[in-house]
Design a protein around this motif. Structure first.
Motif, PDB file in Angstrom:
ATOM      1  N   ALA A  90      -3.028   3.826  -2.933  1.00 32.73           N
ATOM      2  CA  ALA A  90      -2.000   3.521  -1.935  1.00 32.73           C
ATOM      3  C   ALA A  90      -0.762   4.377  -2.174  1.00 32.73           C
ATOM      4  O   ALA A  90      -0.178   4.913  -1.224  1.00 32.73           O
ATOM      5  N   PHE A  91      -0.363   4.540  -3.421  1.00 29.65           N
ATOM      6  CA  PHE A  91       0.818   5.357  -3.705  1.00 29.65           C
ATOM      7  C   PHE A  91       0.523   6.841  -3.472  1.00 29.65           C
ATOM      8  O   PHE A  91       1.386   7.581  -3.001  1.00 29.65           O
ATOM      9  N   TYR A  92      -0.691   7.266  -3.754  1.00 25.39           N
ATOM     10  CA  TYR A  92      -1.071   8.653  -3.477  1.00 25.39           C
ATOM     11  C   TYR A  92      -0.992   8.918  -1.966  1.00 25.39           C
ATOM     12  O   TYR A  92      -0.430   9.922  -1.538  1.00 25.39           O
ATOM     13  N   LYS A  93      -1.545   8.009  -1.171  1.00 24.89           N
ATOM     14  CA  LYS A  93      -1.499   8.163   0.292  1.00 24.89           C
ATOM     15  C   LYS A  93      -0.045   8.176   0.784  1.00 24.89           C
ATOM     16  O   LYS A  93       0.295   8.929   1.689  1.00 24.89           O
ATOM     17  N   ALA A  94       0.805   7.331   0.194  1.00 27.18           N
ATOM     18  CA  ALA A  94       2.205   7.300   0.594  1.00 27.18           C
ATOM     19  C   ALA A  94       2.870   8.647   0.320  1.00 27.18           C
ATOM     20  O   ALA A  94       3.630   9.153   1.135  1.00 27.18           O
ATOM     21  N   PHE A  95       2.572   9.249  -0.835  1.00 25.17           N
ATOM     22  CA  PHE A  95       3.128  10.568  -1.149  1.00 25.17           C
ATOM     23  C   PHE A  95       2.619  11.632  -0.189  1.00 25.17           C
ATOM     24  O   PHE A  95       3.389  12.454   0.303  1.00 25.17           O
ATOM     25  N   VAL A  96       1.321  11.641   0.061  1.00 23.74           N
ATOM     26  CA  VAL A  96       0.718  12.659   0.915  1.00 23.74           C
ATOM     27  C   VAL A  96       1.277  12.575   2.333  1.00 23.74           C
ATOM     28  O   VAL A  96       1.592  13.592   2.957  1.00 23.74           O
ATOM     29  N   ASN A  97       1.407  11.366   2.849  1.00 25.59           N
ATOM     30  CA  ASN A  97       1.825  11.186   4.242  1.00 25.59           C
ATOM     31  C   ASN A  97       3.332  11.084   4.461  1.00 25.59           C
ATOM     32  O   ASN A  97       3.802  11.272   5.576  1.00 25.59           O
TER      33      ASN A  97
END
Length: 128
Positions: free
Chosen positions: A118-125
């Motif tokens: 979830a935190f990876y997706k938040a960073f990417v997006n």
């Protein structure tokens, strides 16, 4: 005078000058017994034993079930962890609340996801 006799005489004089042994101190009354430990243990107390957590195995549902303070601390950890994973040397402090909100939004939508995802997706997006 014989050396042996001088040593014996000297030691005898020294022992005669030594003060007598002090009388043994009277025992003081023993302190009252310690009160029993509190029944409830707060989550902020120091954990003395080892508690190993697999960073990538913590799921969003577990993250969301934490108290507000613990969730905030875990979010800050995951933001730093994710920044390190994607090799970001800097983080704009102004975007921290947006990254946190985006990650927790993913966690609400996908509670079975690992929190790290979830935190990876938040960073990417959402990260710059």
């Amino acid at each position: 005078m014989n050396t042996k006799a001088a040593v014996i005489l000297l030691s005898g004089v020294l022992f005669a000058c030594a003060p007598p042994p002090a009388p043994a101190p009277t025992p003081s009354p023993s302190p009252p017994p310690a009160p029993p430990p509190p029944a409830a243990v707060s989550t902020r107390e120091v954990i003395t034993g080892r508690h190993i957590v697999s960073i990538r195995a913590v799921n969003c549902q577990t993250l969301l079930s934490l108290s507000e303070d613990d969730r905030a601390a875990a979010s800050m950890f995951y933001i730093g962890y994710t920044a390190s994973r994607i090799r970001r040397a800097t983080i704009d402090v102004a975007e921290l609340s947006g990254l946190d909100a985006a990650a927790l939004g993913y966690c609400t939508t996908y509670p079975s996801w690992p929190a790290a995802t979830a935190f990876y997706k938040a960073f990417v997006n959402n990260g710059r």
